[in-house]
Design an enzyme around this catalytic site. Structure first.
Site, PDB file in Angstrom:
ATOM      1  N   ASP A  36       5.435   3.311 -12.221  1.00  0.00           N
ATOM      2  CA  ASP A  36       6.300   2.428 -12.990  1.00  0.00           C
ATOM      3  C   ASP A  36       6.284   1.007 -12.435  1.00  0.00           C
ATOM      4  O   ASP A  36       6.141   0.029 -13.179  1.00  0.00           O
ATOM      5  CB  ASP A  36       7.727   2.963 -13.003  1.00  0.00           C
ATOM      6  CG  ASP A  36       7.898   4.196 -13.866  1.00  0.00           C
ATOM      7  OD1 ASP A  36       6.877   4.822 -14.205  1.00  0.00           O
ATOM      8  OD2 ASP A  36       9.040   4.549 -14.200  1.00  0.00           O
ATOM      9  N   GLY A  84      17.697   3.954 -18.671  1.00  0.00           N
ATOM     10  CA  GLY A  84      17.620   5.404 -18.539  1.00  0.00           C
ATOM     11  C   GLY A  84      16.943   6.094 -19.689  1.00  0.00           C
ATOM     12  O   GLY A  84      17.301   7.226 -20.037  1.00  0.00           O
ATOM     13  N   LYS A 126       7.517   0.072 -19.354  1.00  0.00           N
ATOM     14  CA  LYS A 126       6.256   0.786 -19.492  1.00  0.00           C
ATOM     15  C   LYS A 126       6.463   2.077 -20.267  1.00  0.00           C
ATOM     16  O   LYS A 126       7.572   2.592 -20.379  1.00  0.00           O
ATOM     17  CB  LYS A 126       5.661   1.116 -18.116  1.00  0.00           C
ATOM     18  CG  LYS A 126       6.444   2.184 -17.308  1.00  0.00           C
ATOM     19  CD  LYS A 126       5.969   3.584 -17.589  1.00  0.00           C
ATOM     20  CE  LYS A 126       6.800   4.668 -16.968  1.00  0.00           C
ATOM     21  NZ  LYS A 126       8.189   4.834 -17.399  1.00  0.00           N
ATOM     22  N   LEU A 182      11.549   4.292 -19.948  1.00  0.00           N
ATOM     23  CA  LEU A 182      10.688   3.132 -20.161  1.00  0.00           C
ATOM     24  C   LEU A 182      10.540   2.277 -18.902  1.00  0.00           C
ATOM     25  O   LEU A 182      10.121   1.118 -18.974  1.00  0.00           O
ATOM     26  CB  LEU A 182      11.227   2.270 -21.307  1.00  0.00           C
ATOM     27  CG  LEU A 182      11.352   2.965 -22.659  1.00  0.00           C
ATOM     28  CD1 LEU A 182      11.865   1.993 -23.712  1.00  0.00           C
ATOM     29  CD2 LEU A 182      10.014   3.561 -23.096  1.00  0.00           C
ATOM     30  N   SER A 238      12.894   1.135 -16.777  1.00  0.00           N
ATOM     31  CA  SER A 238      13.876   0.060 -16.609  1.00  0.00           C
ATOM     32  C   SER A 238      14.212  -0.169 -15.138  1.00  0.00           C
ATOM     33  O   SER A 238      14.361  -1.315 -14.698  1.00  0.00           O
ATOM     34  CB  SER A 238      15.149   0.366 -17.399  1.00  0.00           C
ATOM     35  OG  SER A 238      15.727   1.596 -17.003  1.00  0.00           O
TER      36      SER A 238
END
Length: 420
Positions: free
Chosen positions: A209, A141, A9, A144, A146
């Site tokens: 997230d 890291g 994201k 986004l 992860s």
């Protein structure tokens, strides 16, 4: 054998303030994590493909490959499909002391602790051991999402094994499912448990997230009061995503903002309030009936978003979460007159997003990319699509060893993906 997948994201507006009950706007990107669940023919780790007592976790992107005997794991007293709203810190500490003592690397320990916490709270003890192989197109890291994408994959896979979600996947007899969940939808279940995974990794996550990684698309999100407002028709917003490659930990940056808030409460509250107002303005602009003109973002809306991008980045800079490398990207975007740039996610390095102006030439974008991807700078530039689909699953037929060799688009192109 099966695979689950979840997207990463970007946060368009509202980073950090969302942790303190303010709204944020986030959207899924077309970069994803994949979790393979099945057998392995690699005997180098002291177990064979037929060893049903061995649980093996592999994250080759960070160099983690570890195995446990499921008979020696620490287990909670009972298993419930209802996700916890808070981490059981006593159990979490016991789990780390008992099962992670031989993992010295901090990043490996966090990933393994999250995996085992969710595994022991969702998967019944009688389920046979498997190999859990994580592959990803998402930079680790980089802001986004992860970690949330991985948590969603863990939660989805474990829910399938526990029989809490109905799927078309044929589960082997050694993995006989339990009672099917009826109180929650599969997406609600996966979202709630993936948030628990985020608690393991970050301590005080916002929840945005894992919500985007679960549901996909784009959302207007607020933690308290709980608001998750899908943006049904996201207008065509052209973005360039630049990964600095500079490592940072979300938990450390969130903790730094908390320290600043504790020391300068009234000042930081005013900053969070300003971020709230600009996020609401952005939502109004994006969702307005006239936001799209001739299948393009209306120029007036585009100009408004450019201004809000600039203000949001300034406010994040005042919170101390920017980084010189992010400033370098912003300077390049300004030099080539591409558009406004802001950090996305926790900051401190990671990624920046540039909102491309409608009149930006292809040459300017090429020059921007070439300048930042030189060996001296070493950044990676992506043109990305926003608002992709959420968590999915597919049957798989190959072993973990063969799946490990797949790259990039091969991961997404295999199988027929089913979205909950």
């Amino acid at each position: 054998m099966f695979v689950v997948s979840a997207p990463g994201k970007i946060i368009l507006f509202g980073e950090h303030a969302v942790v303190y009950g303010k709204p944020a706007i986030a959207a899924a990107v077309d970069l994803r994590t994949y979790l393979y669940v099945g057998t392995d023919n690699d005997e180098n780790q002291g177990h064979s493909a037929g060893d049903e007592n061995t649980i093996r976790l592999q994250l080759p992107d960070i160099g983690l490959d570890h195995s446990w005997d499921r008979r020696n794991l620490v287990w909670p007293s009972s298993i419930s499909s209802q996700a916890q709203s808070r981490l059981d810190t006593v159990f979490f500490t016991r789990l780390q002391k008992s099962c992670l003592a031989d993992i010295p690397d901090a990043l490996h320990r966090v990933a393994a602790a999250t995996f085992l916490y969710l595994y022991t709270h969702i998967v019944p003890r009688e389920i046979a051991g498997q190999t859990y192989l994580v592959r990803s197109n998402l930079p680790i890291g980089a802001g986004l999402g992860s970690s949330a994408s991985i948590s969603v994959c863990f939660a989805a896979a474990f829910a399938i094994l526990a029989g809490w979600t109905q799927t078309a996947i044929e589960v082997p007899l050694a993995m006989t499912p339990g009672s099917l969940l009826t109180a929650q939808s599969p997406l609600e279940l996966i979202n709630d448990w993936s948030f628990v995974g985020e608690l393991c990794m970050h301590g005080n996550p916002s929840g945005i997230d894992n919500a985007v990684a679960t549901h996909g698309g784009a959302i207007f999100f607020q933690r308290e009061p709980a608001i998750r407002r899908p943006i049904a028709a996201l207008p065509p917003i052209k973005l360039v995503l630049t990964n600095t490659g500079h490592p940072r930990r979300t938990a450390d940056l969130v903790a730094g903002v908390k320290l600043l808030r504790d020391e300068l409460t009234s000042t930081t509250t005013a900053i969070f309030d300003a971020i709230e107002h600009l996020t609401e303005e952005a939502y109004s602009a994006i969702t307005a009936r006239d936001s799209v003109c001739d299948k393009q973002l209306d120029p007036r809306v585009s100009e408004r978003l450019q201004t809000l991008f600039r203000i949001n980045q300034g406010l994040l800079l005042s919170l101390g979460v920017s980084h010189p490398k992010l400033d370098q990207i912003r300077a390049s975007a300004t030099h080539y007159n591409i558009g406004e740039t802001k950090l996305t996610g926790a900051g401190g390095g990671g990624c920046a997003i540039t909102l491309v102006q409608s009149d930006t030439s292809p040459l300017a974008l090429t020059q921007f990319r070439e300048q930042l991807e030189t060996p001296e700078v070493g950044f990676k530039v992506y043109e990305t699509t926003l608002g992709g689909k959420g968590v999915a699953y597919a049957s798989e037929t190959v072993s973990a060893t063969l799946y490990r060799s797949l790259e990039g688009a091969q991961l997404q192109s295999r199988g027929n993906w089913v979205y909950w």
